[in-house]
Motif scaffolding. Structure first.
Motif: not given
Ligand code: MLT
Length: 269
Positions: A28, A98-99, A102, A136, A244
């Motif tokens: 994200f 990252s996202m 998830y 958020r 990142h």
């Molecule tokens: C990402 O890089 O996808 C975000 O940092 C994820 C997040 O905001 O938790």
């Protein structure tokens, strides 16, 4: 890009190379072109089929009825499972940044048998706490009020290693600005609702590679080490010179780590 149509979504995706299917999910607020350094790498595409989608609401995968969200990780995962059905793939090597990580964890939660192996890049398994959820919502409102420029300005300094060259910074800014407000706000609200993925990861019996940039300002190396330890067959690779986003920042080192992992675990002998 190819397309898969399902209900309200036309999912755009890259499908490059031949061999074991490897799905890579972007972070994200990026889109699939953040994996350009993988999609064009013969070391990866010669022996593997890289499948790289624009996730719902990002890049060219825009739903016909964009709402204000939230789009939960489970919804992204359901999109991907329907897409894998369409491709006729019973199981894949599943990776996410990252996202995207998830969402890979949400796929594992919904359908563990579809995941041959995991690749978790600069991500973590914890849910947001109350303060995180409030942040958020504030972020989603700022995106809606100020547009993608707000996200580019606020996130860019946290996403890249301090040593990142100017052209990588410029490319990342462009990737963020290519996304749209509704998709980014909906995913932001969705990330606030995600589950604790530690239980499902601790049960995962397949091979798992955890990658982290040594200079990641969002995921400290120790957090990535804890994630690798949680996975029964987890291994950690720390990539120097990356923040990142190692696939974008240090593509050669990232591709080498991925190719080595796949060579050891996914290549038929
Ligand atoms: C990402 O890089 O996808 C975000 O940092 C994820 C997040 O905001 O938790």
């Amino acid at each position: 890009m190819k397309r898969f149509h399902s209900n309200d979504l036309s999912l755009a995706f890259h499908d490059v190379g031949h061999g074991e299917p490897v799905v890579l999910l972007h972070g994200f607020p990026l889109h699939s072109a953040s994996f350009a350094g993988q999609l064009t790498a013969p070391t990866l595409t010669a022996g593997h089929r890289l499948l790289v989608p624009d996730l719902r609401g990002f890049g060219q995968s825009l739903p016909s009825r964009p709402g204000v969200g939230p789009v939960e990780m489970r919804t992204f995962a359901e999109d991907l499972l329907a897409w894998l059905d369409h491709l006729g793939l019973a199981s894949v090597w599943l990776g996410g940044v990252s996202m995207g990580g998830y969402i890979a964890m949400a796929v594992l939660q919904l359908a563990p048998s579809r995941v041959k192996g995991l690749l978790l890049i600069d991500t973590h398994p914890d849910p947001d706490d109350d303060a995180g959820r409030a942040r958020r919502e504030e972020t989603a409102r700022n995106i809606e009020a100020q547009g993608m420029g707000f996200l580019a300005d606020s996130m860019l300094p946290k996403l890249l290693a301090p040593t990142a060259p100017a052209e990588v910074r410029a490319r990342l800014r462009q990737l963020i600005l290519e996304n749209n407000i509704a998709g980014a706000a909906a995913a932001t609200r969705g990330m606030a609702l995600r589950d604790d993925s530690k239980p499902v990861l601790s049960r995962f019996a397949g091979p798992a590679l955890v990658v982290v940039g040594e200079d990641d300002a969002l995921i400290p190396v120790e957090k990535a080490r804890a994630l690798a330890s949680l996975l029964p067959h987890g291994e950690l690779r720390v990539l120097p010179g990356a923040g990142h986003l190692p696939p974008l920042e240090t593509p050669d080192a990232f591709n080498g780590a991925l190719a080595d992992f796949l060579e050891r675990h996914a290549t038929p002998r």
